[in-house]
Design a protein around this motif. Structure first.
Motif, PDB file in Angstrom:
ATOM      1  N   ASP A 338       0.815  -1.218   0.000  1.00  0.00           N
ATOM      2  CA  ASP A 338       0.000   0.000   0.000  1.00  0.00           C
ATOM      3  C   ASP A 338       0.844   1.261   0.000  1.00  0.00           C
ATOM      4  O   ASP A 338       0.441   2.286  -0.548  1.00  0.00           O
ATOM      5  CB  ASP A 338      -0.928  -0.002   1.217  1.00  0.00           C
ATOM      6  CG  ASP A 338      -1.935  -1.127   1.180  1.00  0.00           C
ATOM      7  OD1 ASP A 338      -2.611  -1.280   0.152  1.00  0.00           O
ATOM      8  OD2 ASP A 338      -2.040  -1.872   2.169  1.00  0.00           O
ATOM      9  N   ALA A 339       2.006   1.196   0.605  1.00  0.00           N
ATOM     10  CA  ALA A 339       2.853   2.387   0.705  1.00  0.00           C
ATOM     11  C   ALA A 339       3.353   2.856  -0.660  1.00  0.00           C
ATOM     12  O   ALA A 339       3.620   4.042  -0.843  1.00  0.00           O
ATOM     13  CB  ALA A 339       4.042   2.109   1.626  1.00  0.00           C
ATOM     14  N   TYR A 340       3.458   1.946  -1.602  1.00  0.00           N
ATOM     15  CA  TYR A 340       3.970   2.311  -2.932  1.00  0.00           C
ATOM     16  C   TYR A 340       2.868   2.666  -3.925  1.00  0.00           C
ATOM     17  O   TYR A 340       3.153   2.948  -5.095  1.00  0.00           O
ATOM     18  CB  TYR A 340       4.818   1.170  -3.488  1.00  0.00           C
ATOM     19  CG  TYR A 340       6.233   1.155  -2.957  1.00  0.00           C
ATOM     20  CD1 TYR A 340       7.217   1.959  -3.535  1.00  0.00           C
ATOM     21  CD2 TYR A 340       6.574   0.359  -1.876  1.00  0.00           C
ATOM     22  CE1 TYR A 340       8.516   1.949  -3.046  1.00  0.00           C
ATOM     23  CE2 TYR A 340       7.869   0.340  -1.372  1.00  0.00           C
ATOM     24  CZ  TYR A 340       8.829   1.137  -1.966  1.00  0.00           C
ATOM     25  OH  TYR A 340      10.122   1.140  -1.471  1.00  0.00           O
ATOM     26  N   LYS A 341       1.613   2.675  -3.484  1.00  0.00           N
ATOM     27  CA  LYS A 341       0.529   2.969  -4.419  1.00  0.00           C
ATOM     28  C   LYS A 341       0.586   4.398  -4.934  1.00  0.00           C
ATOM     29  O   LYS A 341       1.166   5.277  -4.306  1.00  0.00           O
ATOM     30  CB  LYS A 341      -0.823   2.679  -3.763  1.00  0.00           C
ATOM     31  CG  LYS A 341      -1.128   1.182  -3.675  1.00  0.00           C
ATOM     32  CD  LYS A 341      -2.455   0.901  -3.017  1.00  0.00           C
ATOM     33  CE  LYS A 341      -2.750  -0.600  -2.999  1.00  0.00           C
ATOM     34  NZ  LYS A 341      -3.988  -0.909  -2.263  1.00  0.00           N
ATOM     35  N   GLN A 345       6.889   8.067  -4.609  1.00  0.00           N
ATOM     36  CA  GLN A 345       8.332   8.020  -4.401  1.00  0.00           C
ATOM     37  C   GLN A 345       8.677   8.294  -2.945  1.00  0.00           C
ATOM     38  O   GLN A 345       9.849   8.372  -2.580  1.00  0.00           O
ATOM     39  CB  GLN A 345       9.029   9.023  -5.312  1.00  0.00           C
ATOM     40  CG  GLN A 345       8.873   8.694  -6.794  1.00  0.00           C
ATOM     41  CD  GLN A 345       9.646   9.642  -7.686  1.00  0.00           C
ATOM     42  OE1 GLN A 345      10.469  10.411  -7.223  1.00  0.00           O
ATOM     43  NE2 GLN A 345       9.378   9.564  -8.975  1.00  0.00           N
ATOM     44  N   LEU A 346       7.644   8.446  -2.128  1.00  0.00           N
ATOM     45  CA  LEU A 346       7.853   8.737  -0.708  1.00  0.00           C
ATOM     46  C   LEU A 346       7.084   7.753   0.167  1.00  0.00           C
ATOM     47  O   LEU A 346       6.254   8.135   0.989  1.00  0.00           O
ATOM     48  CB  LEU A 346       7.428  10.172  -0.396  1.00  0.00           C
ATOM     49  CG  LEU A 346       8.261  11.273  -1.057  1.00  0.00           C
ATOM     50  CD1 LEU A 346       7.587  12.620  -0.888  1.00  0.00           C
ATOM     51  CD2 LEU A 346       9.671  11.287  -0.478  1.00  0.00           C
ATOM     52  N   PRO A 347       7.346   6.455   0.005  1.00  0.00           N
ATOM     53  CA  PRO A 347       6.697   5.478   0.881  1.00  0.00           C
ATOM     54  C   PRO A 347       7.331   5.525   2.272  1.00  0.00           C
ATOM     55  O   PRO A 347       8.554   5.667   2.409  1.00  0.00           O
ATOM     56  CB  PRO A 347       6.969   4.145   0.189  1.00  0.00           C
ATOM     57  CG  PRO A 347       8.267   4.360  -0.514  1.00  0.00           C
ATOM     58  CD  PRO A 347       8.261   5.802  -0.961  1.00  0.00           C
ATOM     59  N   LEU A 348       6.511   5.416   3.283  1.00  0.00           N
ATOM     60  CA  LEU A 348       6.991   5.386   4.656  1.00  0.00           C
ATOM     61  C   LEU A 348       6.440   4.101   5.259  1.00  0.00           C
ATOM     62  O   LEU A 348       5.295   4.044   5.710  1.00  0.00           O
ATOM     63  CB  LEU A 348       6.494   6.623   5.409  1.00  0.00           C
ATOM     64  CG  LEU A 348       7.203   7.020   6.702  1.00  0.00           C
ATOM     65  CD1 LEU A 348       8.697   7.206   6.479  1.00  0.00           C
ATOM     66  CD2 LEU A 348       6.600   8.295   7.270  1.00  0.00           C
TER      67      LEU A 348
END
Length: 637
Positions: A338-341, A345-348
């Motif tokens: 889900d963080a890369y959806k 470019q700013l997944p945490l």
């Protein structure tokens, strides 16, 4: 040699489950708080016998609950799990064939919502000595395929205990997934009927208390720094809060962050309750069923901070909600999936609470500018006024659903839980319901399963009672969903568990009826009407003589029937007040006009319209659809 105990596989599994505990900080509770079971061909001599034996010898070891439908067992487990923020759930045991197959919908719902439920469907003989048995599938190309194999695509974990010795590794692996915030969902252990009853020497170590600590990872230092930089540079940041906020217990630190920075919050359906409705930064639901305030702010936001959301098409308004040409997504989620959806470019990748605890002090000197703060205030004030108008008494003989919701809102207590899942109610509640408690809004909308409401509401009430809370659970349901699955009302009566059910009767499928109109199909097949043999359809005016109030009364509930009239809404409020004062379950029946809609929130949902048609209504709908599609952003991530 290790000390052992001679038991059947069914007995060993039940005792094992009774000794599993979830630990989340200072909270420690049983992972599997009880078990449902309908015992027939397949499990009566296995899990069923084990529960009977322990009920005789150790009644508190594994509480047993009786359900009326296997799908409903899973729904109850899901409702329970959400009330316990995914730390605890219930198990559901079913017999071979149709009993097992009945649980498939519940399994898909649990996995879609990422809520833990333990499923124990029975399987045919592992030895195949009586092959084929009653209710067994037969595939000439693969005789090993059975009903339980259908659980594979709808489960987060699946395995089959084909030999007694496999139980140990399978049970431990199942618990790992059940308690993993990233992987949790439906956990399925298929149990062949002969293996369930086979004896095995069980190591006592397998039966001892075992703790499963919830993993709450902290954010990567460099990823956190990049997120802070992006938020600091934002002119119009916005937070989209999802269910992950509640499951990690992060609502308190989220509130601290938004009060420090002034950043507004829109919520997904699962995120309802992350902020109280009257908090200055709370704009309500966002997306296809969102508020006008949230969607206007979302359309112009340059940085979207997603916290614990999976960005469903309803949350993103089918990728039309976020219209800033250079919008940046900072996606905080425990699951990298889900963080890369949205091509972020700013997944945490971290637990919501742990990440917000670290993020908040790093933004202590950040504050949205005065113009943006005023815009947030004004949009919220305008929407709050709009809701007041929608809730106002109209005096109509048939009130609209928004007015009915308003009556329920006024009559409920701040900590009451509203439960819903399908039809037009989830959209209206997402816009209108004024949440006043973190766990007070329970709308199952990942799977939006018709029939979830009553069973899920019963699970919610079980979960509340297990926590020592006697808060009321108010189930709002349309006649369509009620007809899908209402028999767990009998379960509520049998156990003396109090529910308040408000049934809104509109003689059809209100939600898909409206949807049918938007695609030019004129509510075809969505009305509950007598069949017209001449027209060969159900589009006439003869309403069916179905009495749902009588149906509920036959189950043993207290029933209040509100007749159409100018005082219907006043009578509804009085009925809810009486139901809250009662110790028994109450069923309240009210008629509504399905053509009175909630205020427009400027959200859109992508449902394709026929590209060519001889119907003018469809042609017009197609033209409007093409205009909306033009607003969609390219698919990234």
């Amino acid at each position: 040699m290790a000390e052992t105990k001679r038991m059947t596989v069914g007995q060993a599994l039940v005792e094992f489950l009774a000794h599993q505990y979830t630990v989340d900080g200072d909270v420690r509770e049983r992972t599997v708080a009880g078990m449902f079971g309908i015992f027939g061909h397949g499990n009566v001599a296995g899990v069923g016998q084990a529960l009977r034996q322990f009920n005789e010898e150790q009644p508190d070891l594994m509480p047993y609950y009786q359900a009326r439908n296997e799908q409903a067992m899973v729904h109850q487990a899901v409702g329970y799990a959400r009330m316990h923020r995914r730390r605890a759930t219930l198990a559901a045991a079913a017999s071979v064939g149709p009993g097992a197959a009945n649980m498939l919908t519940g399994a898909a719902l649990a996995t879609s919502n990422r809520l833990p439920a333990l499923l124990l469907p029975s399987d045919t003989f592992a030895t195949r000595v009586a092959d084929p048995v009653l209710q067994q599938l037969e595939h000439p190309h693969d005789t090993s395929v059975q009903v339980t194999d259908a659980f594979r695509p709808v489960s987060k974990f699946f395995d089959r205990v084909e030999r007694p010795e496999q139980l140990f590794s399978i049970a431990l692996a199942a618990m790992r997934v059940l308690t993993d915030p990233v992987e949790t969902g439906a956990v399925t252990i298929a149990l062949p009927e002969d293996v369930q009853a086979e004896a095995i020497d069980v190591p006592l170590e397998f039966l001892q208390d075992r703790e499963w600590r919830i993993n709450r990872p902290r954010p990567d230092r460099d990823a956190l720094a990049a997120a802070v930089e992006a938020i600091r540079a934002a002119k119009r940041p916005m937070i989209v809060a999802g269910g992950g906020v509640l499951y990690s217990g992060a609502e308190g630190v989220l509130r601290e962050l938004v009060e420090t920075t002034g950043i507004p919050v829109g919520t997904s359906q699962a995120g309802g309750g992350t902020l109280d409705w009257d908090h200055p930064q709370s704009l309500g639901g966002v997306g296809a069923t969102g508020t006008l305030a949230a969607n206007r702010i979302a359309a112009e936001a340059d940085v979207i901070i997603g916290v614990g959301t999976r960005y469903s098409d309803f949350t993103t308004a089918s990728r039309t909600a976020f219209q800033h040409p250079n919008v940046t997504f900072v996606n905080l989620n425990v699951a990298s999936f889900d963080a890369y959806k949205h091509g972020s470019q700013l997944p945490l990748i971290a637990d919501a609470r742990e990440a917000l605890v670290e993020l908040t002090p790093l933004l202590a000197d950040v504050r949205v500018d005065a113009d943006y703060a005023e815009r947030i205030r004004a949009e919220k004030a305008e929407w709050d006024s709009t809701v007041d108008t929608a809730f106002a008494r109209s005096g109509l003989t048939l009130p609209g659903q928004p007015e009915i919701i308003g009556a329920v809102q006024r009559s409920s207590a701040p900590d009451d839980v509203i439960v819903q899942a399908a039809g037009s109610l989830p959209g209206d509640l997402h816009k209108l319901w004024r949440v006043r408690d973190p766990l007070g809004y329970h709308v199952e909308y990942a799977f939006s399963c018709m029939g979830y409401e009553i069973a899920g509401g019963l699970g919610v009430k079980r979960g509340a009672l297990a926590d020592g809370s006697d808060r009321d659970v108010i189930v709002m349901v349309g006649d369509g969903s009620y007809l899908m699955l209402n028999t767990e009302l009998v379960t509520a009566v049998a156990e003396g568990i109090k529910l308040i059910v408000v049934l809104i009767q509109n003689h059809g499928y209100a939600s898909i009826g409206h949807l049918s109109e938007t695609v030019g199909s004129e509510r075809f097949g969505t009305k509950y009407r007598a069949y017209d043999p001449q027209a060969r359809n159900f589009q006439g005016d003869e309403v069916l003589p179905v009495d749902l109030a009588m149906n509920a009364r036959s189950y043993g509930l207290d029933v209040v029937e509100i007749e159409p009239g100018e005082t219907a809404v006043d009578e509804l409020e009085a009925a809810i007040a009486a139901a809250k004062a009662s110790t028994r379950s109450t069923f309240i029946h009210i008629n509504s006009d399905p053509h009175i809609y909630a205020p427009d929130g400027a959200g859109w949902w992508d449902v394709p319209v026929a590209e060519v048609s001889t119907l003018e209504t469809t042609q017009a709908a197609r033209a409007e659809y093409e205009d909306q599609v033009a607003e969609q952003r390219p698919l990234l991530g």
